[in-house]
Design a protein around this motif. Structure first.
Motif, mmCIF file in Angstrom:
data_model
loop_
_atom_site.group_PDB
_atom_site.id
_atom_site.type_symbol
_atom_site.label_atom_id
_atom_site.label_comp_id
_atom_site.label_asym_id
_atom_site.label_seq_id
_atom_site.Cartn_x
_atom_site.Cartn_y
_atom_site.Cartn_z
ATOM 1 N N SER A 20 0.420 -10.727 -7.072
ATOM 2 C CA SER A 20 1.010 -11.298 -5.865
ATOM 3 C C SER A 20 1.318 -10.223 -4.823
ATOM 4 O O SER A 20 1.933 -10.506 -3.800
ATOM 5 N N THR A 21 0.891 -9.000 -5.079
ATOM 6 C CA THR A 21 1.132 -7.896 -4.155
ATOM 7 C C THR A 21 -0.154 -7.583 -3.387
ATOM 8 O O THR A 21 -1.235 -8.016 -3.769
ATOM 9 N N SER A 22 0.000 -6.809 -2.316
ATOM 10 C CA SER A 22 -1.173 -6.471 -1.513
ATOM 11 C C SER A 22 -2.070 -5.462 -2.218
ATOM 12 O O SER A 22 -3.274 -5.446 -2.001
ATOM 13 N N VAL A 24 -2.658 -3.043 -6.051
ATOM 14 C CA VAL A 24 -2.318 -2.859 -7.461
ATOM 15 C C VAL A 24 -2.827 -1.492 -7.919
ATOM 16 O O VAL A 24 -3.721 -0.919 -7.306
ATOM 17 N N SER A 45 2.621 3.765 2.017
ATOM 18 C CA SER A 45 2.748 2.307 2.065
ATOM 19 C C SER A 45 2.401 1.716 3.435
ATOM 20 O O SER A 45 1.724 0.694 3.498
#
Length: 150
Positions: A20-22, A24, A45
């Motif tokens: 579910s993150t932008s 990995v 980031s």
């Protein structure tokens, strides 16, 4: 097809689809990230968030030697030694300089990690750290010249 020939790829791909993150971090079970990796990625980031399809390649290194026949017990002892896995970039540089660490799989599969350009990464990271150390030294020197009590 990859999932059938290489079941581990199917598991990895399922995990990637469920993320579910932008971004990995995909690593093998025998990969030990340095103590500094998290901070290094967090420092990138903003750049990463602006580039949702960007990839960061983390250079992989290994201890030189043949460990294929190690038992679980022997691995536990080896990995329990404080200096076996370099925890910081400085420790990695020392290990590389002593030729007790090498680019991962450089002996058995030289082409696998050659595109990572590990030598360039070590050199540029070393230069960045040297600049940071130089700035810190100048700051300390200026503080030492300042009047007492200020």
């Amino acid at each position: 097809a990859d999932g059938e020939a290489y079941p581990i790829n199917a598991l990895r791909n399922a995990a990637l689809r469920a993320a579910s993150t932008s971004h990995v971090l995909v690593i093998d079970v025998d990969f030990f990230p340095s103590a500094e990796l998290h901070d290094a990625l967090v420092a990138q980031s903003e750049w990463l968030l602006a580039r949702p399809t960007a990839a960061v390649v983390v250079p992989a290194f290994q201890r030189k030697g043949d460990y294929r026949d190690f038992s679980d017990e022997k691995w536990k002892r080896k990995l329990g030694a404080a200096d076996f896995v370099p925890a910081t970039f400085a420790e990695l540089v020392d290990c590389l300089a002593a030729v007790t660490c090498i680019v991962f799989d450089a002996t058995w599969n030289r082409d696998a990690h050659s595109t990572t350009k590990s030598d360039s990464w070590v050199a540029s990271t070393s230069r960045d750290l040297a600049k940071q150390a130089d700035r810190a030294a100048r700051t300390v020197a200026a503080a030492m010249r300042a009047p007492a009590g200020k």
